[in-house]
Design a protein around this motif. Structure first.
Motif, mmCIF file in Angstrom:
data_model
loop_
_atom_site.group_PDB
_atom_site.id
_atom_site.type_symbol
_atom_site.label_atom_id
_atom_site.label_comp_id
_atom_site.label_asym_id
_atom_site.label_seq_id
_atom_site.Cartn_x
_atom_site.Cartn_y
_atom_site.Cartn_z
ATOM 1 N N ALA A 39 0.838 -1.211 0.000
ATOM 2 C CA ALA A 39 0.000 0.000 0.000
ATOM 3 C C ALA A 39 0.870 1.258 0.000
ATOM 4 O O ALA A 39 0.585 2.223 -0.715
ATOM 5 C CB ALA A 39 -0.938 -0.005 1.195
ATOM 6 N N LEU A 42 2.257 1.716 -3.532
ATOM 7 C CA LEU A 42 1.262 2.190 -4.491
ATOM 8 C C LEU A 42 0.880 3.640 -4.238
ATOM 9 O O LEU A 42 0.773 4.443 -5.180
ATOM 10 C CB LEU A 42 0.020 1.299 -4.433
ATOM 11 C CG LEU A 42 0.187 -0.140 -4.936
ATOM 12 C CD1 LEU A 42 -1.042 -0.971 -4.595
ATOM 13 C CD2 LEU A 42 0.436 -0.153 -6.443
ATOM 14 N N LEU A 43 0.651 3.991 -2.986
ATOM 15 C CA LEU A 43 0.217 5.350 -2.664
ATOM 16 C C LEU A 43 1.332 6.364 -2.882
ATOM 17 O O LEU A 43 1.095 7.468 -3.375
ATOM 18 C CB LEU A 43 -0.286 5.402 -1.222
ATOM 19 C CG LEU A 43 -1.592 4.641 -0.965
ATOM 20 C CD1 LEU A 43 -1.812 4.441 0.528
ATOM 21 C CD2 LEU A 43 -2.777 5.369 -1.584
ATOM 22 N N LYS A 46 1.749 7.444 -6.336
ATOM 23 C CA LYS A 46 0.735 8.429 -6.743
ATOM 24 C C LYS A 46 1.022 9.819 -6.164
ATOM 25 O O LYS A 46 0.234 10.750 -6.336
ATOM 26 C CB LYS A 46 -0.643 7.972 -6.263
ATOM 27 C CG LYS A 46 -1.150 6.704 -6.935
ATOM 28 C CD LYS A 46 -1.704 6.999 -8.308
ATOM 29 C CE LYS A 46 -2.415 5.801 -8.888
ATOM 30 N NZ LYS A 46 -3.029 6.097 -10.206
ATOM 31 N N ALA A 366 -4.093 -4.405 -0.577
ATOM 32 C CA ALA A 366 -3.374 -3.142 -0.791
ATOM 33 C C ALA A 366 -3.910 -2.414 -2.016
ATOM 34 O O ALA A 366 -4.072 -1.180 -2.012
ATOM 35 C CB ALA A 366 -1.880 -3.414 -0.934
ATOM 36 N N LYS A 367 -4.200 -3.159 -3.082
ATOM 37 C CA LYS A 367 -4.708 -2.540 -4.303
ATOM 38 C C LYS A 367 -6.109 -1.947 -4.094
ATOM 39 O O LYS A 367 -6.400 -0.842 -4.554
ATOM 40 C CB LYS A 367 -4.724 -3.566 -5.440
ATOM 41 C CG LYS A 367 -3.346 -3.858 -6.028
ATOM 42 C CD LYS A 367 -3.398 -4.859 -7.163
ATOM 43 C CE LYS A 367 -4.210 -4.442 -8.360
ATOM 44 N NZ LYS A 367 -3.951 -3.132 -8.921
ATOM 45 N N ALA A 370 -5.707 1.194 -1.836
ATOM 46 C CA ALA A 370 -5.040 2.281 -2.571
ATOM 47 C C ALA A 370 -5.961 2.860 -3.642
ATOM 48 O O ALA A 370 -6.030 4.083 -3.831
ATOM 49 C CB ALA A 370 -3.740 1.774 -3.195
ATOM 50 N N ASP A 371 -6.695 2.000 -4.346
ATOM 51 C CA ASP A 371 -7.645 2.487 -5.358
ATOM 52 C C ASP A 371 -8.766 3.299 -4.733
ATOM 53 O O ASP A 371 -9.212 4.308 -5.288
ATOM 54 C CB ASP A 371 -8.246 1.306 -6.127
ATOM 55 C CG ASP A 371 -7.279 0.677 -7.110
ATOM 56 O OD1 ASP A 371 -6.213 1.265 -7.356
ATOM 57 O OD2 ASP A 371 -7.581 -0.423 -7.622
ATOM 58 N N THR A 374 -7.247 6.737 -3.928
ATOM 59 C CA THR A 374 -6.735 7.569 -5.026
ATOM 60 C C THR A 374 -7.602 7.592 -6.275
ATOM 61 O O THR A 374 -7.464 8.497 -7.098
ATOM 62 C CB THR A 374 -5.327 7.091 -5.438
ATOM 63 O OG1 THR A 374 -5.397 5.745 -5.934
ATOM 64 C CG2 THR A 374 -4.365 7.149 -4.261
#
Length: 505
Positions: A39, A42-43, A46, A366-367, A370-371, A374
Motif C-alpha cells: 500500500a 502504491l500510494l 501516486k 493493498a490494491k 489504494a484504489d 486515489t
C-alpha cells in the motif's frame, strides 16, 4: 536450530528509527508486512505523503513466516463459495486472486526484482478415500468458474496420494526480497518508516490521530490498519468475527532434482510442500502444517516433530535447519475483510483474515485500499471484500460456533485450578502454570535463571492464556492474543501486557 524463517535468514533490511515526535501526513499505515508495504508503494507512487509504523521490525510478522505461495488455489474453497455466496461472487474471488498474481508478476518483471520467482503448478491432493468426493466437487467448481485445472491420479512429486486437483500456472517466490524492493521504492518516493513504534489508540475528529505507546501522535487524512488483527476495533467487533489458527513449518536441504509443483493435502493433519532457494544457491524443502486453534492446550513441540517425521519418511530429509510458526485469522465466510472499518468510517481501513493465503489476499487488499483512496472508490472487488458485508448462510452459523468456542474456553480457564508446584525446580527454558497466592499464574525461567511470574488472564477479554512450548509464548485460546514470556504483547487484539505477579509476601 534457527527459529527465524528461511526468508528472514536470507534477507538483511535497513534499520529504521523509532518515532520520537508528533507528525502529520496524508496516509498513516500501521503494520509493515506485505499489505502495508505494498500500500505504501502504491500510494507513494501516486505522490501521496505516507508514514508507515511498525511495532517491531519491518516484515518480522506473518509475512516473514509465510510459505509464500503465489496462488489462487486456497485449499478446498471454490465449491464452498459457490454454495454460500453464489457463483458470481465465487468467480469474483478467483479473479481477484488472479489480479493479485498478475500484479506481483508484472512488478517483478518490469523492475527486474531478484526474488526467486518461479511459475509452478499447484496441487490439492488426498490419500484418504473419504475426501475423494469432495475433491471431485471442487473440480466441478473449477469448471463452473472457468478455472484452469484437472483431476489427476499421479502427481509429479512421488508421495502417497489417491487423487489430486491441479491448478495450472501458479507461482512461488522469496517474499522478503520482493518486498525489500517495494519498501526501498516507497522510501525513495518519500514514505517515512518508523520501527519499534507501537500504535495503541486512535482519536477521531475531522482527521484520524494515531497515538503510540510512547504517546507520540500521527495525524492523517487516511488510516490503514494493516496489522494481522486490526489494532483498533472501532465498533467493528472483529474479535467476534474471526478466529486465530497456528501452523508450523520445517525446512531442510533438498538434494537431487525436484520435480516441481506446490502441494497441499485436503485432510488433517495438513501437509503443505514447496521448495525455496537460499542464497540463490541451495534448494530447501519447506513442509508446513499441523494447524490448530491458537492457544489451545497442547504440546506444540510435537507439531514440529510430526513435520520432521514426515520430511524424513517421505523425502529422506533428516537434517532440519530451520523451523518456525505462523498465526493467521479466518473470517466468518473465509474471505478477508478489506475496506472501511465500519460503514461510518470511510477514511479508516482494515485488511485482515487472510486464512494463511496472504500473498494474494494481502496484495489485493493493498490494491483495493489504494484504489479507494486515489481513484474515487474505483475497484471492482471493493464490495466483495467489504467488512460490512453479511451473507446470512455461512456467517450466522459461524458467528454462533466461533463464539461458543470462545465461551467454552473462557469457562474452562476460569474453572482450571492448577496444582501448586515448586517453581524453584523449573529448568532453564521451562514454563509451568501453577497457583500463587490463590491465583492462576504462569511462570517461566529464562537463560539467566530469572523467573517471570505472570497472571495468566488475557488483558483483552479475560480468558486464560496457555503456554506455547515451541515458541515460548503465552497464547490466548479465545481471540488469538500472544504474549512474550515476559508478558509483553506480541500480537493483538490485546494491547496491554500480562500483569506481573510478585512472589514476595
Amino acid at each position: 536450530m534457527s527459529s527465524k524463517s528461511i526468508w528472514q535468514v536470507d534477507t538483511a533490511f535497513k534499520e529504521f528509527p523509532k518515532l520520537q515526535e508528533t507528525k502529520q501526513t496524508e496516509v498513516c499505515i500501521v503494520g509493515a508486512g506485505l499489505t502495508g508495504i505494498t500500500a505504501a508503494y502504491l500510494l507513494s507512487k501516486k505522490g501521496m505523503k505516507v508514514i508507515l509504523l511498525e511495532a517491531d521490525q519491518v516484515l518480522s510478522g506473518v509475512t516473514g513466516h509465510t510459505t509464500a505461495k503465489v496462488t489462487a488455489q486456497h485449499g478446498m474453497i471454490y465449491a464452498e463459495l459457490i454454495e454460500t455466496i453464489g457463483k458470481e461472487k465465487a468467480k469474483q474471488y478467483y479473479q481477484a486472486m488472479q489480479e493479485a498474481m498478475h500484479f506481483i508478476k508484472n512488478e517483478i518483471t518490469e523492475n527486474r526484482i531478484d526474488c526467486n520467482y518461479e511459475e509452478q503448478d499447484a496441487f490439492l491432493y488426498t490419500n484418504d478415500d473419504a475426501y475423494l468426493s469432495q475433491l471431485e466437487k471442487e473440480a466441478e467448481a473449477y469448471k463452473a468458474l472457468d478455472i484452469p485445472g484437472e483431476l489427476i491420479t499421479e502427481m509429479p512429486l512421488q508421495i502417497p496420494s489417491k487423487q489430486a486437483l491441479k491448478m495450472k500456472g501458479q507461482a512461488q517466490f522469496h517474499p522478503l526480497k520482493y518486498l525489500q524492493f517495494m519498501l526501498e521504492e516507497a522510501v525513495k518516493n518519500g514514505t517515512e518508516v518508523y520501527e519499534q513504534t507501537v500504535a495503541m489508540t486512535l482519536e477521531y475528529n475531522r482527521r484520524s490521530t494515531v497515538i503510540t505507546k510512547d504517546e507520540h501522535r500521527v495525524t492523517c487524512d487516511y488510516l490503514i490498519a494493516a496489522t494481522q488483527f486490526p489494532y483498533i476495533d472501532h465498533q467493528g467487533l472483529y474479535f467476534a468475527k474471526m478466529y486465530a489458527e497456528q501452523s508450523y513449518i520445517v525446512s531442510g536441504k533438498w538434494t537431487g532434482d525436484y520435480p516441481g509443483g506446490m502441494y497441499i493435502n485436503v485432510e488433517n493433519p495438513t501437509r503443505s510442500i514447496r521448495t525455496a532457494k537460499l542464497n540463490n544457491k541451495d534448494t530447501y524443502l519447506l513442509v508446513g502444517g499441523e494447524n490448530h486453534r491458537s492457544g489451545v492446550s497442547l504440546d506444540e513441540k510435537l507439531c514440529y516433530e510430526n513435520l520432521k517425521e514426515f520430511a524424513k519418511e517421505q523425502f529422506d530429509i533428516d537434517d532440519i535447519s530451520y523451523q518456525w510458526s505462523a498465526q493467521d485469522f479466518t473470517t466468518l465466510d473465509k474471505m478477508p475483510y478489506i475496506g472501511p472499518i465500519t460503514k461510518g468510517d470511510p477514511s479508516i481501513f482494515v485488511a485482515t483474515g487472510y486464512r494463511k493465503w496472504g500473498m494474494t489476499n494481502g496484495t489485493i487488499a493493498a490494491k483495493i485500499i489504494a484504489d479507494t483512496i486515489t481513484e474515487n472508490n474505483e475497484n471492482p472487488y471493493k464490495e466483495l471484500f467489504s467488512p460490512a458485508r453479511f451473507s446470512s448462510k455461512p456467517m450466522l452459523k459461524n458467528l454462533f460456533s466461533f463464539n461458543m468456542e470462545v465461551a467454552t474456553e473462557l469457562i474452562k480457564g476460569k474453572l482450571d485450578f492448577p496444582a501448586s508446584r515448586d517453581i524453584d525446580e523449573l529448568e532453564v527454558g521451562e514454563a509451568a502454570i501453577t497457583t500463587v497466592k490463590g491465583g492462576r499464574v504462569g511462570v517461566y525461567k529464562d537463560k539467566e535463571d530469572k523467573l517471570h511470574v505472570l497472571d495468566t488472564t488475557c488483558t483483552h477479554l479475560g480468558c486464560e492464556v496457555n503456554w506455547n512450548s515451541a515458541d515460548r509464548t503465552w497464547d490466548c485460546p479465545c481471540h488469538g492474543s500472544r504474549y512474550h514470556y515476559d508478558g509483553e504483547v506480541m500480537a493483538g487484539p490485546a494491547k496491554e501486557p500480562l500483569r506481573k505477579v510478585s512472589l514476595d509476601d
